[in-house]
Motif scaffolding. Sequence first.
Motif, PDB file in Angstrom:
ATOM      1  N   ILE A 110       2.688 -12.491  -7.505  1.00  0.00           N
ATOM      2  CA  ILE A 110       1.869 -13.461  -7.815  1.00  0.00           C
ATOM      3  C   ILE A 110       0.384 -12.690  -8.128  1.00  0.00           C
ATOM      4  O   ILE A 110      -0.249 -13.371  -8.946  1.00  0.00           O
ATOM      5  CB  ILE A 110       1.381 -15.173  -6.875  1.00  0.00           C
ATOM      6  CG1 ILE A 110       0.998 -14.315  -5.635  1.00  0.00           C
ATOM      7  CG2 ILE A 110       2.833 -15.093  -7.150  1.00  0.00           C
ATOM      8  CD1 ILE A 110       0.802 -15.229  -4.766  1.00  0.00           C
ATOM      9  N   SER A 111      -0.032 -11.721  -7.795  1.00  0.00           N
ATOM     10  CA  SER A 111      -1.322 -10.707  -7.648  1.00  0.00           C
ATOM     11  C   SER A 111      -0.645  -9.456  -7.703  1.00  0.00           C
ATOM     12  O   SER A 111       0.013  -8.607  -7.142  1.00  0.00           O
ATOM     13  CB  SER A 111      -2.078 -10.997  -6.742  1.00  0.00           C
ATOM     14  OG  SER A 111      -3.445 -10.415  -6.376  1.00  0.00           O
ATOM     15  N   VAL A 112      -1.840  -8.629  -8.793  1.00  0.00           N
ATOM     16  CA  VAL A 112      -0.927  -6.854  -9.191  1.00  0.00           C
ATOM     17  C   VAL A 112      -2.602  -6.739  -9.172  1.00  0.00           C
ATOM     18  O   VAL A 112      -3.509  -7.115 -10.176  1.00  0.00           O
ATOM     19  CB  VAL A 112      -0.342  -6.782 -10.669  1.00  0.00           C
ATOM     20  CG1 VAL A 112      -0.461  -5.849 -10.599  1.00  0.00           C
ATOM     21  CG2 VAL A 112       0.638  -8.055 -10.488  1.00  0.00           C
ATOM     22  N   THR A 113      -2.175  -5.729  -8.360  1.00  0.00           N
ATOM     23  CA  THR A 113      -4.020  -4.817  -8.693  1.00  0.00           C
ATOM     24  C   THR A 113      -4.209  -3.626  -8.288  1.00  0.00           C
ATOM     25  O   THR A 113      -3.145  -2.902  -7.804  1.00  0.00           O
ATOM     26  CB  THR A 113      -5.280  -4.762  -7.003  1.00  0.00           C
ATOM     27  OG1 THR A 113      -5.227  -6.729  -7.835  1.00  0.00           O
ATOM     28  CG2 THR A 113      -6.167  -4.325  -7.351  1.00  0.00           C
ATOM     29  N   PRO A 114      -4.431  -2.528  -9.196  1.00  0.00           N
ATOM     30  CA  PRO A 114      -4.134  -1.109  -9.731  1.00  0.00           C
ATOM     31  C   PRO A 114      -4.814  -0.950  -8.341  1.00  0.00           C
ATOM     32  O   PRO A 114      -5.962  -1.058  -7.900  1.00  0.00           O
ATOM     33  CB  PRO A 114      -4.886  -0.402 -10.683  1.00  0.00           C
ATOM     34  CG  PRO A 114      -5.780  -2.088 -11.151  1.00  0.00           C
ATOM     35  CD  PRO A 114      -5.220  -3.268 -10.374  1.00  0.00           C
ATOM     36  N   VAL A 115      -4.564   0.575  -7.516  1.00  0.00           N
ATOM     37  CA  VAL A 115      -4.976   1.564  -6.808  1.00  0.00           C
ATOM     38  C   VAL A 115      -5.027   2.703  -6.989  1.00  0.00           C
ATOM     39  O   VAL A 115      -3.510   3.346  -7.348  1.00  0.00           O
ATOM     40  CB  VAL A 115      -4.140   1.222  -5.988  1.00  0.00           C
ATOM     41  CG1 VAL A 115      -4.348   2.020  -4.146  1.00  0.00           C
ATOM     42  CG2 VAL A 115      -4.039  -0.044  -5.160  1.00  0.00           C
ATOM     43  N   LEU A 116      -5.908   3.468  -6.526  1.00  0.00           N
ATOM     44  CA  LEU A 116      -5.377   5.004  -6.958  1.00  0.00           C
ATOM     45  C   LEU A 116      -4.204   5.834  -6.321  1.00  0.00           C
ATOM     46  O   LEU A 116      -4.180   5.560  -5.705  1.00  0.00           O
ATOM     47  CB  LEU A 116      -7.377   6.238  -6.243  1.00  0.00           C
ATOM     48  CG  LEU A 116      -8.435   5.413  -7.001  1.00  0.00           C
ATOM     49  CD1 LEU A 116      -9.862   6.369  -6.036  1.00  0.00           C
ATOM     50  CD2 LEU A 116      -8.387   5.723  -8.726  1.00  0.00           C
ATOM     51  N   ASN A 117      -3.823   6.760  -6.767  1.00  0.00           N
ATOM     52  CA  ASN A 117      -2.764   7.376  -6.256  1.00  0.00           C
ATOM     53  C   ASN A 117      -2.566   7.735  -5.510  1.00  0.00           C
ATOM     54  O   ASN A 117      -4.065   8.393  -4.689  1.00  0.00           O
ATOM     55  CB  ASN A 117      -2.505   8.336  -7.899  1.00  0.00           C
ATOM     56  CG  ASN A 117      -1.119   7.488  -8.532  1.00  0.00           C
ATOM     57  OD1 ASN A 117      -0.724   6.174  -8.395  1.00  0.00           O
ATOM     58  ND2 ASN A 117      -0.931   8.601  -9.381  1.00  0.00           N
ATOM     59  N   SER A 118      -1.827   8.694  -4.655  1.00  0.00           N
ATOM     60  CA  SER A 118      -1.945   8.895  -3.502  1.00  0.00           C
ATOM     61  C   SER A 118      -1.568  10.505  -3.398  1.00  0.00           C
ATOM     62  O   SER A 118      -1.299  11.090  -3.949  1.00  0.00           O
ATOM     63  CB  SER A 118      -0.632   8.262  -2.532  1.00  0.00           C
ATOM     64  OG  SER A 118      -0.252   6.980  -1.723  1.00  0.00           O
ATOM     65  N   PRO A 119      -2.489  11.359  -2.203  1.00  0.00           N
ATOM     66  CA  PRO A 119      -3.023  12.786  -2.710  1.00  0.00           C
ATOM     67  C   PRO A 119      -1.899  12.967  -1.292  1.00  0.00           C
ATOM     68  O   PRO A 119      -1.333  12.347  -0.640  1.00  0.00           O
ATOM     69  CB  PRO A 119      -4.232  12.988  -2.190  1.00  0.00           C
ATOM     70  CG  PRO A 119      -4.704  11.884  -0.905  1.00  0.00           C
ATOM     71  CD  PRO A 119      -3.830  10.308  -1.740  1.00  0.00           C
ATOM     72  N   PHE A 120      -1.309  14.397  -1.701  1.00  0.00           N
ATOM     73  CA  PHE A 120      -1.136  14.892  -0.581  1.00  0.00           C
ATOM     74  C   PHE A 120      -2.377  15.979  -0.304  1.00  0.00           C
ATOM     75  O   PHE A 120      -3.503  17.077  -0.708  1.00  0.00           O
ATOM     76  CB  PHE A 120      -0.218  16.393  -1.594  1.00  0.00           C
ATOM     77  CG  PHE A 120       1.114  15.929  -1.604  1.00  0.00           C
ATOM     78  CD1 PHE A 120       1.990  16.056  -0.264  1.00  0.00           C
ATOM     79  CD2 PHE A 120       1.375  15.639  -2.782  1.00  0.00           C
ATOM     80  CE1 PHE A 120       3.535  15.692  -0.408  1.00  0.00           C
ATOM     81  CE2 PHE A 120       3.268  15.218  -3.023  1.00  0.00           C
ATOM     82  CZ  PHE A 120       3.801  15.338  -1.912  1.00  0.00           C
ATOM     83  N   ALA A 121      -2.882  15.757   1.141  1.00  0.00           N
ATOM     84  CA  ALA A 121      -3.916  16.238   1.353  1.00  0.00           C
ATOM     85  C   ALA A 121      -3.731  17.246   2.555  1.00  0.00           C
ATOM     86  O   ALA A 121      -2.648  17.341   2.774  1.00  0.00           O
ATOM     87  CB  ALA A 121      -4.603  15.293   2.088  1.00  0.00           C
ATOM     88  N   ILE A 122      -4.897  18.113   2.762  1.00  0.00           N
ATOM     89  CA  ILE A 122      -4.809  19.768   3.538  1.00  0.00           C
ATOM     90  C   ILE A 122      -5.885  19.853   4.689  1.00  0.00           C
ATOM     91  O   ILE A 122      -6.310  19.310   4.197  1.00  0.00           O
ATOM     92  CB  ILE A 122      -4.012  20.810   2.565  1.00  0.00           C
ATOM     93  CG1 ILE A 122      -5.715  21.007   2.040  1.00  0.00           C
ATOM     94  CG2 ILE A 122      -2.901  20.618   2.016  1.00  0.00           C
ATOM     95  CD1 ILE A 122      -5.489  22.741   1.754  1.00  0.00           C
TER      96      ILE A 122
END
Length: 352
Positions: free
Chosen positions: A275-287
């Motif tokens: 019922i609702s869609v919002t874009p989100v920044l992609n997930s990182p590999f963090a170190i």
Amino acid sequence: MKKILTLIVSLSLVAVAAGCGSKAGDAQTAASPVKTKETITIAWYPNESGADLKNARDELGKVIETATGKKVEHKTTTDYTIAIEAIASGNADVAFMGPQGYVEANAKNKKVQPLVVSSGESGTLDDAVYFSWLNVRKGEEDPYKSGSDYVMDNIAGKKFSFVSNSSTSGFKVPSAGIVSYFSKKDKFKNLTPDDLLQGGKDKFFSEVLYGGSHQGSAVNLLTGKADVAAFCDTCVSNYVELASGTANKPGAVYKVKQGAAEPFNTLIGKEFTVISVTPVLNSPFAINTGTISAEDLKKLRDAFTSDAVTKNPMVFLPKDSKDSGLFKQKTGKEKFLPVEDAWFNPVRELSK
């Protein structure tokens, strides 16, 4: 939700254009050399810790082993906080984590820096997003419609499932969107994200559940524990298929597909409506640059962004693959790209 989208997109462009912020290599100095480690530990969120993703985890472990010549150990978890604390404290050296988890880990320890993120379908950072959904069971979507559009008005008073309060698409983005929408109404003009953390008679939601993972939040919905649930597209993509509508658009109906692994194996055929869609920044590999040397950092970044990894079908599943994986080729342009800390400023802004 449009406000959240505008904020994320506009600030993303600013962050990318500016190219500012601390780089991973800048977090290390000659005055504080990193002691070489023989084992590199990778922390995984609950979403990526299931048995069905073991091959995907192992393949990425092999990439790291080949690049650095060091042994890799996998630290699977049952709670977001465990993974965030592990990378922040140095008990893990690498973590695959959501943007909000990265921001939290970086706030705890500035030596936690992003290594790479997966690109968008264009092969660039311009569309490097996934999608946060609000969902209801199929057949129960009419109360959330106004004409041909979907609206959030009737989620108030319902049993609601989040993922974790450290989840970007499973809490931070949906809660910000809910507050933005309802605070325009006199009854909820003082609503804050904290008001959504718990349910009750005098609360915004009658009951609030936490799935612990995106898969868990989806199960809360499909088993009737929740009336509405937040979870993201990528974390359930291995278990569901589009039944009708347009992918990642309100009104899309998804069905648990045949052969779905746990925890969906007892829910085959169950359907839900977005019922609702919002874009989100992609997930990182963090170190953690306090435990990974500058030399190994360069080796890792070079390896992740290499053609060999881009074309590795166990890292980026082919478009027609039926296997479970973390990343998938849709256009053939998808790959890992280096990214700097400032790229995640839009997520930081959601907490202000």
